[in-house]
Design an enzyme around this catalytic site. Structure first.
Site, short mmCIF file in Angstrom:
data_model
loop_
_atom_site.label_atom_id
_atom_site.label_comp_id
_atom_site.label_asym_id
_atom_site.label_seq_id
_atom_site.Cartn_x
_atom_site.Cartn_y
_atom_site.Cartn_z
N ASN A 156 0.99 -1.12 0.12
CA ASN A 156 0.06 -0.13 0.06
C ASN A 156 0.87 1.33 0.08
O ASN A 156 1.76 1.70 0.82
CB ASN A 156 -0.90 0.12 1.22
CG ASN A 156 -1.60 1.35 1.44
OD1 ASN A 156 -1.83 2.10 0.34
ND2 ASN A 156 -2.18 1.50 2.55
N TRP A 157 0.94 1.89 -1.07
CA TRP A 157 1.79 2.94 -1.11
C TRP A 157 1.25 4.25 -0.64
O TRP A 157 2.01 5.26 -0.68
CB TRP A 157 2.14 3.23 -2.65
CG TRP A 157 3.56 2.38 -3.15
CD1 TRP A 157 3.88 1.35 -2.48
CD2 TRP A 157 4.44 2.56 -4.07
NE1 TRP A 157 4.93 0.57 -3.04
CE2 TRP A 157 5.44 1.63 -4.14
CE3 TRP A 157 4.60 3.32 -5.10
CZ2 TRP A 157 6.46 1.24 -5.18
CZ3 TRP A 157 5.77 3.35 -5.92
CH2 TRP A 157 6.48 2.35 -5.90
N LYS A 158 0.06 4.29 -0.38
CA LYS A 158 -0.48 5.42 0.32
C LYS A 158 -0.22 6.67 -0.64
O LYS A 158 -0.37 6.63 -1.97
CB LYS A 158 -0.16 5.66 1.69
CG LYS A 158 -0.25 4.65 2.40
CD LYS A 158 0.09 4.73 4.01
CE LYS A 158 0.11 3.56 4.85
NZ LYS A 158 0.02 3.60 6.23
N HIS A 210 -9.68 1.22 4.67
CA HIS A 210 -8.45 1.26 5.30
C HIS A 210 -8.57 2.36 6.41
O HIS A 210 -9.34 3.31 6.12
CB HIS A 210 -7.38 1.82 4.29
CG HIS A 210 -6.08 1.93 5.07
ND1 HIS A 210 -5.45 2.86 5.96
CD2 HIS A 210 -4.78 1.15 4.88
CE1 HIS A 210 -4.49 2.67 6.24
NE2 HIS A 210 -3.74 1.57 5.85
N GLY A 214 2.54 2.06 10.73
CA GLY A 214 3.56 2.97 10.71
C GLY A 214 4.26 3.59 11.98
O GLY A 214 5.00 4.38 12.22
N SER A 230 3.08 -2.49 10.23
CA SER A 230 4.74 -2.48 10.83
C SER A 230 5.22 -3.88 10.30
O SER A 230 6.11 -4.26 11.05
CB SER A 230 4.96 -2.32 12.19
OG SER A 230 4.42 -0.77 12.38
N GLY A 274 2.92 -1.49 4.34
CA GLY A 274 2.80 0.21 3.84
C GLY A 274 4.27 0.73 3.91
O GLY A 274 4.85 0.28 2.63
N GLY A 275 5.00 1.28 4.82
CA GLY A 275 6.22 1.98 4.44
C GLY A 275 6.94 0.82 3.97
O GLY A 275 7.92 1.08 3.19
#
Ligand code: PEP
Length: 249
Positions: free
Chosen positions: A10-12, A94, A171, A210, A231-232
Site C-alpha cells: 500500500n503505497w498510500k 483502510h 507505521g 509494521s 505500507g512503509g
C-alpha cells in the site's frame, strides 16, 4: 485448506513516475516467485496507468473507490475508472480513510460490493484502536466491524481478502504478539464462515501494521495469516522483496 499467501503493498500518498523502476523490480521478482506467492501493489490513483503499462500482467491496484458507478462526486473515482487505468484490485476501508474521510462500515461495504461487482479483487481492512486493545475488547470490536463491512455477495474466493490492521500498529513499529494475531485471525475466520459458509475458508486474511523483513517470517508462520498488507516497507524493492520471499517460503 491451503491458501496461497498474498503480499500487497500500500503505497498510500507516495510515488510518482520516478518510482517506476521500483515497481519493475518488484514485478520481476514476483514473476520469479509465481505460483508460490501472490504479489500486488496499490499505488496512488495518478500512478495506476503508468504502473500497469510498465509491468503488464502484474497486479496494480487502487487504494479506494466510490461506491457509485458515476455521478457528481468531485475528486472521486469509480470501479470502471480503476479498470480503465489498468487496476485489477482495490483496497477499501483502510483506517486512514475510515478516520480522515469518516467512512462508516456500511459505506465500506458498499465500496467492497461495487469493486467486486465490477470484477476488481478487493482487500477490505479492519482493525482496532489502541484504546480498544488496552480495554481488552479488540476481538469484539473488530469482529463487529467485519460483520458490518462484509460484502453480501461475490466475496468468496481469492478475489476477496480481509486485512487485519490494528490502527496502533500502522507505521509505528509496534506489532501485536503472535498470540494476539492468532486469536484475531481465528475470530475473523469464524466470522467469514458464519457469513459465507464453507466458502469463507477460501478468503485470505492478511495481517497489516509494521510488517518488515525482520518480523515477516514470524508473522507468516501464524495460523490463518494468509499474507500481509505492507505500507512503509513496500516503497522500496529492497525492503519489500524479503517480505515477499518470506511469504513464498
Ligand atoms: C498500512 O497502512 O496499510 C500499513 C500496513 O502500514 P505500515 O506497514 O507502514 O505499518
Amino acid at each position: 485448506m491451503t491458501r496461497r499467501k498474498l503480499v500487497a503493498g500500500n503505497w498510500k500518498m507516495h510515488g510518482t513516475s520516478a518510482d517506476l523502476d521500483e515497481i519493475r523490480a518488484i514485478a520481476d521478482a514476483a514473476e520469479r516467485l509465481k505460483g508460490r506467492v501472490d504479489v500486488a501493489l496499490c499505488v496512488p490513483a495518478t500512478l495506476i496507468h503508468r504502473a500497469s503499462d510498465a509491468v503488464p500482467g502484474f497486479p496494480i491496484g487502487g487504494q479506494d473507490l466510490h461506491h457509485q458507478e458515476k455521478g457528481a462526486h468531485t475528486g472521486d473515482i469509480c470501479a470502471a475508472m480503476l479498470h480503465d487505468a489498468g487496476a485489477s484490485l482495490v483496497i477499501v476501508g483502510h483506517s486512514e480513510r475510515r478516520d480522515a474521510h469518516r467512512e462508516e462500515d456500511e459505506h465500506v461495504r458498499a465500496k467492497a460490493e461495487s469493486g467486486l461487482r465490477s470484477g476488481l479483487s478487493v482487500i477490505l481492512c479492519v482493525g482496532e484502536s489502541d484504546a480498544d486493545r488496552s480495554a481488552g475488547r479488540a476481538v469484539e470490536v473488530v469482529s463487529r466491524q467485519l460483520d458490518a463491512s462484509l460484502p453480501r455477495e461475490g466475496a468468496a474466493g481469492s478475489n476477496f481478502s480481509v486485512a487485519y490492521e490494528p490502527i496502533w500498529a500502522i507505521g509505528t513499529g509496534k506489532i501485536p504478539s503472535t498470540a494476539e494475531i492468532a486469536e484475531m485471525h481465528s475470530a475473523l475466520r469464524e466470522r467469514l464462515i458464519a457469513a459465507y459458509g464453507a466458502e469463507g475458508q477460501s478468503v485470505r486474511i492478511l495481517y497489516g501494521g509494521s510488517v518488515k523483513p525482520s518480523n515477516a517470517s514470524e508473522i507468516f508462520a501464524i495460523d490463518d495469516v494468509d499474507g500481509a498488507l505492507v505500507g512503509g516497507a513496500s516503497l522500496k524493492a529492497s525492503d519489500f522483496l524479503p517480505i515477499v520471499e518470506a511469504a513464498a517460503t
